[in-house]
Structures are given as structure tokens and as C-alpha cells.
Design an enzyme around this catalytic site. Structure first.
Site: not given
Ligand SMILES: NC(=O)c1ccc[n+]([C@@H]2O[C@H](COP(=O)([O-])OP(=O)(O)OC[C@H]3O[C@@H](n4cnc5c(N)ncnc54)[C@H](O)[C@@H]3O)[C@@H](O)[C@H]2O)c1
Length: 261
Positions: A143, A156
Site C-alpha cells: 500500500s 496498517y
């Protein structure tokens, strides 16, 4: 097209979103796709839809947080086609939007199990097969969060940063076996994950996301899938250890936001 003709691909989190787009694109390129997800009805229907379009697809229940599920998915793929050419570690969950000190221990452990330990387990199951074949391509979905800071997403981002570091390590270690390991860092993509976040974190979020991408919009799952097809294909035979950003320029430049008096 047939960039992946004769190849077998395992994709986790393939019932929806980016994972489904990757499964569809790889199947359209001739791969036999073995799709895993916890959403059994959706995954079964997705694989059936691909078969109805004349493509080779099968679905198996797979919770990537369960060691036996991901091992079983990869074993099923190897058993049904006799080989495993591509593994896409895609499944992940978004727990965030809170300061790290408000995150509960069980939320942390769950996020790490689904977003990071799953990559370890997927690679652990796939690598011996790929090493035996002297060929394979592993693609880990990371990501932009691993590259930039954003309020509320420490856990995350930590998991995705670790995925990129593991990708690099494995590329070095298994390159001599002709096993390539790369990651993709998407920017904001139009998927159920973000629909859910936008609904939860309030209106205006989507507009803020659009403003973060110099290209002036968020991305589509098919645009990430195209990058995955490339990395999986023999055309990327000399490409390993990279993190391919598919992010509309988000990480290219910190954006100047004019001060509103
Ligand atoms: N959407 C984005 O903007 C974006 C941005 C950067 C990175 N990513 C990454 O892309 C990947 C896909 O994200 P998405 O937006 O398509 O997500 P999504 O939530 O839209 O879809 C994820 C799929 O994974 C499945 N899944 C969830 N938990 C699972 C588990 N434990 N085991 C197996 N399957 C499980 C879901 O059922 C769903 O089908 C993730 O790794 C995510 O972190 C997404």
C-alpha cells in the site's frame, strides 16, 4: 490475450475488490486461477462467472489468518493443475482511522494475522513448489501507506511496510531459484474496502482522497490488476524485488495545499 497461458495462479481475497480484478485479468490472460476468500457465496459466484465466460477458475474457502486454510488453498492449486506459477497475497483488512493508542490489542493481533502473517504463510507454502519448478512469481499487495504518513493508520502502515521489506528479502534469497518476488503499492482504489471506510468515516472523505492523487481521481481495481498481470508474466522475467506503485502519483510529490485565510 495469453500472457499467462498455461500458468496456475493462487489469489487470496479474490471474491471482491482488487483480488477479484486480479483473478479476472489473470484468467483472461489464460491462467488457471485458484481463488480464496472468506466470502464463500461471493467467491463461488465470482469463479462461476469466470467459468461461464469460458475462463479457468475455481474457488475455495480460505481465511488467510488460518495457517491450514492458506496451505490448503495452495495445495489444492498444485493438486488440480500439477504446478503453481503465481501467488498473489492480496487479502487484507483495514483497521484504523484511530490513534495507535486507541487500538485494542485484539485489533492489532487480528490486523497482523490477516495483513502480515498471511504473507509469511502463503510464501511458506508456495516457495518449496516454486523452487522445485525453478520458476515462480509472488506478488504481495502492499500500500502507499507504507510510503507516506496518514493520521490513524499506524498499524496498517506497519504491516504493509513489513510486507515490502519481506518482499525485498525474498527476492534476494530466492532469485537464484528463478523465483521472483515483487509488491504493488496501490493508491486509493475504488473497492468495497473504501466504500465501507467512506461510509464509516464520513462524507467528504472521498473528495479528500481524490485531492491526494495528482492524476485527479482514485484508481480502479482493473488498473492494479494490469500491474499484477505484468509482474506475473514472463515479460517481467528480469524484474524482482521491486515495489510497483499504482497510485496516480500520490507518493511522487507532497502536495501544496494553499492556506485558506
Ligand atoms: N482499496 C484501496 O484503496 C487499497 C489501497 C492500498 C492497498 N490496498 C490493498 O489491496 C488489497 C485488496 O484491498 P481491497 O480494497 O480490494 O479490499 P476489499 O475489502 O474491497 O476486498 C478484500 C477481499 O478480501 C477478503 N478477505 C478479508 N479478510 C480475509 C481473510 N481473512 N481471508 C481471506 N480473504 C479475506 C474479503 O472478503 C474481500 O473479498 C489489500 O491488501 C489492501 O490492503 C487497497
Amino acid at each position: 490475450m495469453s500472457r499467462l497461458l498455461g500458468k496456475t495462479a493462487v489469489i487470496t481475497g479474490a471474491a471482491d475488490g482488487i483480488g477479484y480484478a486480479i483473478a479476472k485479468a489473470m484468467a483472461a490472460e489464460g491462467a488457471h486461477v485458484v481463488m480464496g476468500d472468506i466470502a464463500d457465496d461471493k467467491g463461488t459466484a465470482a469463479a462461476a462467472g469466470l467459468r461461464a465466460a469460458g475462463l479457468r477458475a475455481e474457488f475455495h474457502h480460505c481465511d488467510v489468518a488460518e495457517a491450514s486454510d492458506i496451505g490448503g488453498l495452495i495445495a489444492a492449486a498444485a493438486a488440480s493443475s500439477g504446478r503453481l506459477d503465481i501467488l498473489v497475497n492480496n487479502a487484507a483488512i483495514a483497521i484504523g482511522g484511530m490513534p495507535i493508542y486507541e487500538m485494542m490489542d485484539d485489533e492489532w493481533h487480528h490486523l497482523i494475522a490477516v495483513n502480515l502473517t498471511s504473507v509469511f504463510r502463503g510464501c511458506k507454502a508456495a516457495l518449496p513448489i516454486m523452487i522445485r519448478q525453478k520458476a515462480g512469481s509472488i506478488i504481495n499487495i502492499a500500500s502507499v501507506q507504507a510510503h507516506i504518513g496518514l493520521d490513524g493508520w499506524t498499524a496498517y502502515a506497519g504491516a504493509k511496510g513489513a510486507v515490502i521489506a519481506m518482499t525485498r528479502q525474498m527476492a534476494v534469497e530466492f532469485g537464484p531459484h528463478n523465483v521472483r518476488v515483487n509488491s504493488i503499492s496501490p493508491g486509493t482504489i475504488n473497492t468495497p474496502m473504501n466504500e465501507e471506510l467512506a461510509a464509516r468515516l464520513g462524507p467528504g472523505l472521498m473528495q479528500s482522497w481524490v485531492g491526494m492523487h495528482p492524476i485527479g481521481r482514485i484508481g480502479e481495481p482493473a488498473e492494479v490488476a494490469e500491474a499484477a498481470v505484468y509482474l506475473a508474466s514472463d515479460l517481467a522475467g528480469f524484474t524482482t524485488g521491486i515495489d510497483l506503485k499504482v497510485d496516480g502519483g500520490l507518493t511522487a510529490l507532497p502536495r501544496f495545499i494553499p492556506h485558506q485565510a
